[in-house]
Write a protein that holds these residues in place. Structure first.
Motif, PDB file in Angstrom:
ATOM      1  N   ALA A 208       0.895  -1.274  -0.192  1.00 56.04           N
ATOM      2  CA  ALA A 208       0.013   0.108  -0.010  1.00 56.04           C
ATOM      3  C   ALA A 208       1.017   1.348   0.022  1.00 56.04           C
ATOM      4  O   ALA A 208       1.863   1.189   0.307  1.00 56.04           O
ATOM      5  CB  ALA A 208      -1.004   0.100   1.125  1.00 56.04           C
ATOM      6  N   ARG A 209       0.383   2.408  -0.421  1.00 58.82           N
ATOM      7  CA  ARG A 209       1.190   3.737  -0.452  1.00 58.82           C
ATOM      8  C   ARG A 209       0.617   4.383   0.766  1.00 58.82           C
ATOM      9  O   ARG A 209       1.046   5.592   0.753  1.00 58.82           O
ATOM     10  CB  ARG A 209       0.872   4.395  -1.571  1.00 58.82           C
ATOM     11  N   ALA A 210      -0.704   4.229   1.262  1.00 61.41           N
ATOM     12  CA  ALA A 210      -1.349   4.963   2.747  1.00 61.41           C
ATOM     13  C   ALA A 210      -1.904   4.102   3.377  1.00 61.41           C
ATOM     14  O   ALA A 210      -2.339   2.995   2.870  1.00 61.41           O
ATOM     15  CB  ALA A 210      -2.213   6.139   1.796  1.00 61.41           C
ATOM     16  N   GLY A 211      -2.522   4.719   4.627  1.00 57.97           N
ATOM     17  CA  GLY A 211      -3.446   3.772   5.444  1.00 57.97           C
ATOM     18  C   GLY A 211      -2.611   3.685   6.674  1.00 57.97           C
ATOM     19  O   GLY A 211      -1.404   3.816   6.837  1.00 57.97           O
ATOM     20  N   LEU A 212      -3.421   3.469   7.634  1.00 60.93           N
ATOM     21  CA  LEU A 212      -2.770   3.026   9.191  1.00 60.93           C
ATOM     22  C   LEU A 212      -1.878   1.967   9.161  1.00 60.93           C
ATOM     23  O   LEU A 212      -0.771   2.006   9.974  1.00 60.93           O
ATOM     24  CB  LEU A 212      -3.831   2.790  10.100  1.00 60.93           C
ATOM     25  N   GLY A 213      -2.096   0.997   8.197  1.00 60.18           N
ATOM     26  CA  GLY A 213      -1.378  -0.351   8.215  1.00 60.18           C
ATOM     27  C   GLY A 213       0.076   0.158   7.566  1.00 60.18           C
ATOM     28  O   GLY A 213       1.255  -0.251   8.120  1.00 60.18           O
ATOM     29  N   TYR A 214       0.050   0.880   6.706  1.00 60.96           N
ATOM     30  CA  TYR A 214       1.311   1.334   5.925  1.00 60.96           C
ATOM     31  C   TYR A 214       2.033   2.340   6.784  1.00 60.96           C
ATOM     32  O   TYR A 214       2.972   2.119   6.966  1.00 60.96           O
ATOM     33  CB  TYR A 214       0.822   2.443   4.719  1.00 60.96           C
ATOM     34  N   LEU A 215       1.324   2.918   7.808  1.00 64.47           N
ATOM     35  CA  LEU A 215       1.999   3.972   8.746  1.00 64.47           C
ATOM     36  C   LEU A 215       2.592   3.070   9.703  1.00 64.47           C
ATOM     37  O   LEU A 215       3.639   3.421  10.238  1.00 64.47           O
ATOM     38  CB  LEU A 215       0.869   4.968   9.607  1.00 64.47           C
ATOM     39  N   ILE A 216       2.095   1.981  10.058  1.00 64.29           N
ATOM     40  CA  ILE A 216       2.514   1.168  11.257  1.00 64.29           C
ATOM     41  C   ILE A 216       4.001   0.530  10.493  1.00 64.29           C
ATOM     42  O   ILE A 216       5.052   0.623  11.277  1.00 64.29           O
ATOM     43  CB  ILE A 216       1.699  -0.005  11.680  1.00 64.29           C
ATOM     44  N   LEU A 217       3.929   0.471   9.496  1.00 65.21           N
ATOM     45  CA  LEU A 217       5.280  -0.459   8.585  1.00 65.21           C
ATOM     46  C   LEU A 217       6.267   0.671   8.672  1.00 65.21           C
ATOM     47  O   LEU A 217       7.478   0.405   8.890  1.00 65.21           O
ATOM     48  CB  LEU A 217       4.876  -0.754   7.333  1.00 65.21           C
ATOM     49  N   GLN A 218       5.961   1.913   8.250  1.00 63.57           N
ATOM     50  CA  GLN A 218       6.668   3.159   8.165  1.00 63.57           C
ATOM     51  C   GLN A 218       7.554   3.368   9.379  1.00 63.57           C
ATOM     52  O   GLN A 218       8.741   3.303   9.772  1.00 63.57           O
ATOM     53  CB  GLN A 218       6.247   4.307   7.744  1.00 63.57           C
ATOM     54  N   MET A 219       6.685   3.214  10.534  1.00 65.42           N
ATOM     55  CA  MET A 219       7.218   3.441  12.179  1.00 65.42           C
ATOM     56  C   MET A 219       7.960   2.391  12.428  1.00 65.42           C
ATOM     57  O   MET A 219       8.880   2.710  13.254  1.00 65.42           O
ATOM     58  CB  MET A 219       6.001   3.950  12.931  1.00 65.42           C
ATOM     59  N   ASN A 220       7.600   1.164  12.181  1.00 64.23           N
ATOM     60  CA  ASN A 220       8.319  -0.141  12.464  1.00 64.23           C
ATOM     61  C   ASN A 220       9.780   0.299  11.900  1.00 64.23           C
ATOM     62  O   ASN A 220      10.840   0.032  12.579  1.00 64.23           O
ATOM     63  CB  ASN A 220       7.741  -1.290  11.990  1.00 64.23           C
ATOM     64  N   PHE A 221       9.892   0.702  10.757  1.00 66.31           N
ATOM     65  CA  PHE A 221      11.563   0.851  10.086  1.00 66.31           C
ATOM     66  C   PHE A 221      12.015   1.685  10.742  1.00 66.31           C
ATOM     67  O   PHE A 221      13.456   1.354  11.068  1.00 66.31           O
ATOM     68  CB  PHE A 221      11.305   1.048   8.614  1.00 66.31           C
ATOM     69  N   SER A 222      11.479   2.642  11.383  1.00 62.83           N
ATOM     70  CA  SER A 222      12.264   3.926  11.918  1.00 62.83           C
ATOM     71  C   SER A 222      12.242   3.534  13.609  1.00 62.83           C
ATOM     72  O   SER A 222      12.578   4.550  14.176  1.00 62.83           O
ATOM     73  CB  SER A 222      11.754   5.166  11.620  1.00 62.83           C
ATOM     74  N   PHE A 223      11.864   2.442  13.847  1.00 61.04           N
ATOM     75  CA  PHE A 223      11.787   1.867  15.459  1.00 61.04           C
ATOM     76  C   PHE A 223      11.043   3.065  16.148  1.00 61.04           C
ATOM     77  O   PHE A 223      11.443   3.104  17.537  1.00 61.04           O
ATOM     78  CB  PHE A 223      13.319   2.083  15.971  1.00 61.04           C
TER      79      PHE A 223
END
Ligand SMILES: Nc1ncnc2c1ncn2[C@@H]1O[C@H](COP(=O)(O)OP(=O)(O)OP(=O)(O)O)[C@@H](O)[C@H]1O
Ligand SMILES: [Mg+2]
Lengths: 267, 268
Positions: A208-223
């Motif tokens: 995905a390019r957007a959405g809360l799941g996408y956001l979770i993945l992004q935040m996971n990558f940046s710890f």
């Protein structure tokens, strides 16, 4: 200060005790993280989660993702519910059709939706539609199976009463079988609503390019653990709101069952 | 069978004619239960027939077969000279339990047969209100079944059976849940409706005095297998009045019918 009498009242009422338990758990979590100096990257304190959530709301980063996920959940839930109830009505017309089709529907249901999510993303792309379809396939089954069961739940006496005054099959369906099925259908929609949240997030995890799941993945990558937890909190709130909304409609439609047991009491 | 039963008909020909009727249920354990065996019964046009018999002797089974909602096992049934082949518009049925639809208010529960048969809604509603008034429930027209007592629900069931003005009434213990006083009032109202409409009635009851009070003929049934053991014509004068309960002739009828039942309420 709480008097002993007030304390007894709290401890004897589940509705009063339940939030107390939550507060105690949160306090214990907060206390443990602070006392043991747990790094935020492992487990953020509740206060840090709330703070992260507040920052995301203030900065406006949360809002567009929130809207995308809500759209996926609502559209997926709506489509799944409508198709599930519609197909359930068709199959529930007779035990014969039920016995012909139901085994295949159960077989289809045993395929883990997570496993077909990548296929759907390839077929339908990274946009909204793949998430909506994934959510719909998850929400579909509880709506379908409960509709079928509910349509068979009409007491024999009611059918005989209607047949005795020369009702047609269609009249019996409208006057007795469908209203009789509604409590079952609403119980199915309640389950479907909560599962829709899972559906949308699974879809976003896969691509995905957007959405809360996408956001979770992004935040996971940046710890950003506090950020991840704050999104989980938002997802939890969405699920509760859907559940409450279904309950509200249910109580309005099923006015005659007032006072009878709720499938999920307490909320 | 959708035509009216009130057409011209050979004089003396019974409205309902049952010959050699039998019915066997497949029990849950696979063993057959013979609910009815060799039932012969004729009900004349405009006649009031009561059926008494111990619990489980097949009274409800007989009524459900006559209502056309359950197939007969063997034998023949003719209604108005035609073989019974399903439910009829011109029959009203009161079931043993009230069977109201909980999502419809009382008025619209009474309206069900009229709606099913697409009768003119305004006439039917007026008639439904009159009937509710007759059974003392006009204040409850807009309440829901869950708010009514068992006896009140039963009276609603009676109104529903009458709303489409049928000429054959099949009633399965319609007053079973009522107190003695209300029951007597209902009996009188039923006789009035029967007389006005010139209807034919088959009524099942557990009360022998009630059967004698209402009926032209009282049919006594016995169980295992369900069969008819006696059929008494009741020649008490009409219109029946409540003070007849204490007349010697009334008592003699009741004693004669009661002699079929032993002290446990069963048939010897
Ligand atoms: N659906 C059914 N399946 C199997 N057996 C049945 C069924 N309905 C009735 N029976 C059996 O048939 C017999 C007659 O039942 P029925 O209901 O006609 O009795 P009844 O005379 O109306 O009794 P009551 O006075 O208690 O209402 C009973 O032995 C009962 O167990
Ligand atoms: Mg019975």
């Amino acid at each position: 200060m709480a008097t002993p009498r007030a304390l007894t009242a709290v401890f004897s009422s589940p509705r009063a005790l339940s939030p107390v338990v939550l507060l105690v758990l949160l306090a214990a979590w907060e206390g443990a993280v602070r006392a043991l100096h747990v790094p935020a990257i492992v487990l953020p304190a509740p206060s840090a989660v709330v703070q992260a959530l507040w920052l995301e709301i203030r900065s406006g980063t949360l809002w567009p993702h929130f809207l995308v996920t809500c759209e996926e959940i609502l559209a997926g839930f709506g489509i799944g519910a409508i198709v599930g109830i519609g197909l359930g009505v068709l199959i529930g017309q007779s035990r014969f059709l039920e016995q012909v089709f139901y085994p295949y529907l159960v077989a289809a249901q045993t395929i883990p939706k997570v496993a077909i999510a990548p296929i759907l993303v390839i077929w339908l792309g990274y946009g909204l539609s793949s998430k909506i379809v994934i959510t719909a396939t998850i929400a579909f089954f509880p709506a379908l199976s409960n509709t079928i069961v509910g349509l068979q739940a009409t007491p024999r006496e009611q059918m005989e009463m209607l047949r005795a005054c020369t009702a047609t099959q269609w009249q019996i369906f409208c006057m007795a079988r469908f209203p009789q099925a509604l409590p079952y259908i609403f119980a199915g929609l309640d389950v479907a609503a909560v599962l829709s949240v899972i559906g949308a997030i699974v879809g976003e995890f896969v691509g995905a390019r957007a959405g809360l799941g996408y956001l979770i993945l992004q935040m996971n990558f940046s710890f950003d653990m506090a950020g991840v937890f704050s999104i989980l909190l938002v997802l939890c709130l969405i699920g509760i709101c859907l559940h409450l909304a279904v309950g509200l409609v249910r109580r309005r439609v099923l006015f005659w069952t007032a006072g009878q047991a709720d499938p999920l009491p307490g909320l | 069978m959708h035509d009216s039963m009130t057409g011209p008909c050979a004089a003396g020909h019974p409205l309902v004619h049952i010959a050699g009727l039998g019915k066997t249920y497949a029990g849950a354990d696979g063993l057959p239960v013979q609910a009815l065996d060799g039932i012969d019964l004729s009900i004349g046009r405009g006649q009031f027939t009561c059926v008494v018999g111990p619990s489980g002797c097949g009274k409800s089974t007989l009524l459900r077969i006559l209502a056309g909602v359950m197939p007969a096992g063997s034998g023949t049934i003719e209604i108005a000279g035609r073989r019974l082949d399903g439910p009829s518009r011109d029959v009203g049925v009161v079931f043993q339990s009230p069977v109201l639809l909980p999502w419809r208010n009382i008025l619209s529960n009474v309206m069900v047969p009229a709606e099913v048969q697409k009768l003119p809604a305004d006439d039917a509603r007026a008639r439904a209100r009159d009937l509710l008034d007759m059974v003392g429930l006009s204040d409850f027209a807009h309440r829901y079944p869950g708010e009514l007592s068992g006896g009140m629900q039963q009276r609603v069931g009676l109104c529903r059976a009458l709303v489409h003005n049928p000429s054959l009434l099949l009633m399965d213990e319609p007053f079973g849940a009522l107190d003695a006083m209300t029951r007597e009032t209902m009996n009188l109202e039923l006789l009035r409706i029967w007389h006005e409409k010139d209807a034919t009635v088959l009524l099942i009851t557990h009360s022998i005095p009630e059967a004698v009070f209402l009926a032209d003929q009282v049919v006594v049934m016995a169980a295992r297998p369900g069969r008819i053991v006696a059929n008494y014509p009741i020649d008490l004068p009409r219109p029946r009045r409540l003070d007849m309960f204490s007349t010697p002739a009334f008592g003699a009828h009741v004693r004669r019918i009661r002699s079929h039942f032993n002290s446990r309420g069963e048939i010897d």
